[in-house]
Design an enzyme around this catalytic site. Sequence first.
Site, mmCIF file in Angstrom:
data_model
loop_
_atom_site.group_PDB
_atom_site.id
_atom_site.type_symbol
_atom_site.label_atom_id
_atom_site.label_comp_id
_atom_site.label_asym_id
_atom_site.label_seq_id
_atom_site.Cartn_x
_atom_site.Cartn_y
_atom_site.Cartn_z
ATOM 1 C CG MET A 169 -1.467 2.150 -4.609
ATOM 2 S SD MET A 169 -2.919 1.407 -4.731
ATOM 3 C CE MET A 169 -2.695 0.186 -3.178
ATOM 4 C CB CYS B 147 -7.358 -2.474 7.777
ATOM 5 S SG CYS B 147 -8.929 -1.748 7.646
ATOM 6 C CB SER B 148 -6.558 -0.413 3.676
ATOM 7 O OG SER B 148 -5.624 -1.509 3.331
ATOM 8 C CG ASP B 149 -9.959 2.186 2.603
ATOM 9 O OD1 ASP B 149 -9.210 3.157 2.244
ATOM 10 O OD2 ASP B 149 -10.501 1.388 1.794
ATOM 11 N N GLY B 150 -9.997 1.534 7.094
ATOM 12 C CA GLY B 150 -10.448 1.443 8.693
ATOM 13 C C GLY B 150 -12.084 1.263 8.796
ATOM 14 C CG ASP C 179 -14.304 -3.269 5.051
ATOM 15 O OD1 ASP C 179 -15.327 -3.610 4.878
ATOM 16 O OD2 ASP C 179 -13.621 -2.774 3.960
ATOM 17 C CG ASN D 165 -2.166 -0.720 0.827
ATOM 18 O OD1 ASN D 165 -3.358 -0.126 0.391
ATOM 19 N ND2 ASN D 165 -2.408 -2.106 1.203
#
Length: 833
Positions: A312, A420-423, A425, A309
């Site tokens: 990006m 996590c990534s977006d927070g 899920d 990640n």
Amino acid sequence: MEGAGSWEALEWTKIEHMSSSVSDVKYDFLLEAEEVVQKEYGVVLVNTDEAGTVLVTNYRIIFLGEGTRNIIPLGTIPLATIEKIGKIAVKGQSAPRHPEKNPSQRLLQVIGKDMRIIVFGFRPRNKQRRVIFDALLRCTKPARLGDLYAFVSGPSKFRNANPKLRLLNEYLRLIGRRSYRTSMSMIEDCSFTVANELWRISGVNANYTLCQTYPFALIVPKCISDEEILQASNFRARGRLPVITWSHPVTGAVLARSSQPLVGLMMNMRSNTDEKLVAALCSNLSGVKGMRRKLYIADARPRKNALANGAMGGGSESSSNYLQSEIVFFGIDNIHAMRESLARLREYLDTHGATSSDGMSSFLRHGGWTWGGGNLSSMSASVSTLGDSGWLIHVQSVLAGSAWIAARVALESASVLVHCSDGWDRTTQLVSLASLLLDPYYRTFAGFQALVEKDWLAFGHPFSDRFGLPTTSGDTPFELSRQSSTGNYSSSPMRQSSGSFPTQAPSSSHSQASNNCSPIFLQWVDCISQLLRMYPFAFEFSSTFLVDFLDCVLSCRFGNFLCNSEKERQQCSVSEACGCLWIYLEDLRNSEGKSHVHYNLFYDKVKHNGPLLPPAAALAPTLWPQFHLRWACPSEAQAGELEAQCRNMAMRFSELQRVKEVAERKAKEVAAAVESLSADLQRERQLNTSAVILAKKASKENVAIKRAIQSLGCKVHFAGNGDCTVDIEANPTASPQVSLYSYSKREADDPIQRNVKSDLSVSITVLDDEVVPNNPINRVCESLCPMRTRDGGCRWPDASCAQFGSQFVGLRANFDALDRLSIYDSYFDLDKL
């Protein structure tokens, strides 16, 4: 299953085909505002070889048994619960020279998000399947959000209060300020900014300008200003900066959540305000002066995914930049892996279940007993297929990560930041499950609702994207596929049908990277079911409640889980326009009280009034029978015999308890009546005793009066007729009797004396002077009476002294004075009479 697999031999001509147009028939099982869109007769539910009628409404598919009009649960599914529908045309075996005698079988496959695969068989050479497919195409893919049944039906009797008030109440509970009363005016004028010693409720996101997927109110460290919060949000993906989601009421340790930091490819980007904000989560340990608590930063992703990640602009934190911190990676896979895993599990259960979508159970498939003919290699392959689905491994990963977080907070008094990534899920899964392990309140009905509304709804889990529903922009990621007519049938590789269901590679419907549907929320509820199995006394709700709760969420009958964020639900006025799932479930429970199946019979809030900290060895999940097996293996999915018997015993005990309460109330009434009668009897006895005493006293007074009158030279006679007669005797031989006074007193003035039934009559006889010549009374009368004759004779009773009201003192004649005579007890000693 007798007759299984023989549906293709069904004599279609014997099934009466009726018009497919929607008639005016009224169905009493339809819900409010539910309307029949399409109806077809003579359809076969291939899973169970049942013929019947298919109804497509604006809310669900309904399958009615032939001739009975009973709803078949397996063939009835809400439209929003459908993940994919597809047409299948399967050619059966026929003679080479006459292929037209055995036309292809027209099937319609419906794959549900609730673990079922349904196949409907339609009559050949007609347009039944096309009509039903087109109706489903229109109803399952609405053009806009307002076309969903939740908006069409309206709130009805399940009206929803504003969820913002409930979120604010939960925040006040977390910071120990329950005494505050929330209201909509507090939200409108942003006066909810309450604080304690460490944390405060901030309204910096009241208009969703800070972060569109965060709630209107946030709990942040008290020492961090709103300006610093705005700066820190720029360093986190989608502006989801670190905020507090749970606080320990004693130690002050917190659970915090965020999205990934934007550290870049070289992992060298930093933010002073973000570091200050994260450091503020680690307040000083209570009781230890100057010692700060430890901070764990839990990254839910695998380490390699976090590094990827970075390309990006994302990435993960460096422990050197965050004071007294430690970075931990949990290795939980992304939403696409979860979607593929559940699809494989669903196909495995359909292949080896008792009601398979190919019309054959695992006992009859391949002409053998079970497990693919009963040989060891087939058994091993089937078991490995379940393991290869990976679902239980994913569930175990979420459980292990949540238990680790809860242990750090409970045992070390450490604070944990999860992302996590977006927070929205994996972060939501871990934070909410760890909160449930730490706080017993979240294991009750009210607490479970507060937990879901806080961590899942308010913090922006994208339910519309994950469920494939329309969003505010009108996009619908629902998937429709038309498979080839050569029999391409979505199934697992283990299905090797020898009949009319040739198997090819499964469609690529579950491998499209652009599909954002994923069973993240379902997986979280599955984790709770595993904890409920491990700790049966710790939860107020039962496994049946979790199943019904999931069904309501997936069906979209209510508006609570529509849209992707709190902001979107507010824009669409969901809480005002749609019914409330929580009110519906509460009404179900209230209908039967504690005996309802949603209540856990074994719940003991005293036994587990602290955190649940399962050891790693106990985190070995199994299939959730009530959910995973209810369609493929319905008999095995039922609650265990022990639980069923316990519930029956509990219901009988409740009935006996009610009977006991009624008997106790009647016993109290009888006791009260007996006590009242005893008091009345006691009063009667007292009255009787008083009457006897008064009678004795009156008798003694009568004797005293008699003696007093006789001492005046009179004869006194007592009779029982109530008359008092005074007789005057002129001489011993003939004494004239004149009745001068008659008195009768039947009732005394005193109420006690009314009970004395005997009357008193006194007869007084006065003798003439000649009878008793030497009576001293005569001498007194002679000396005092002015009425006497000159010769000294007495003229009584003809003289004036003998008349009533006489003013003369004549002892012999003044009966009025005698009647008014007062006799004192001191003169007549009654005890000596």
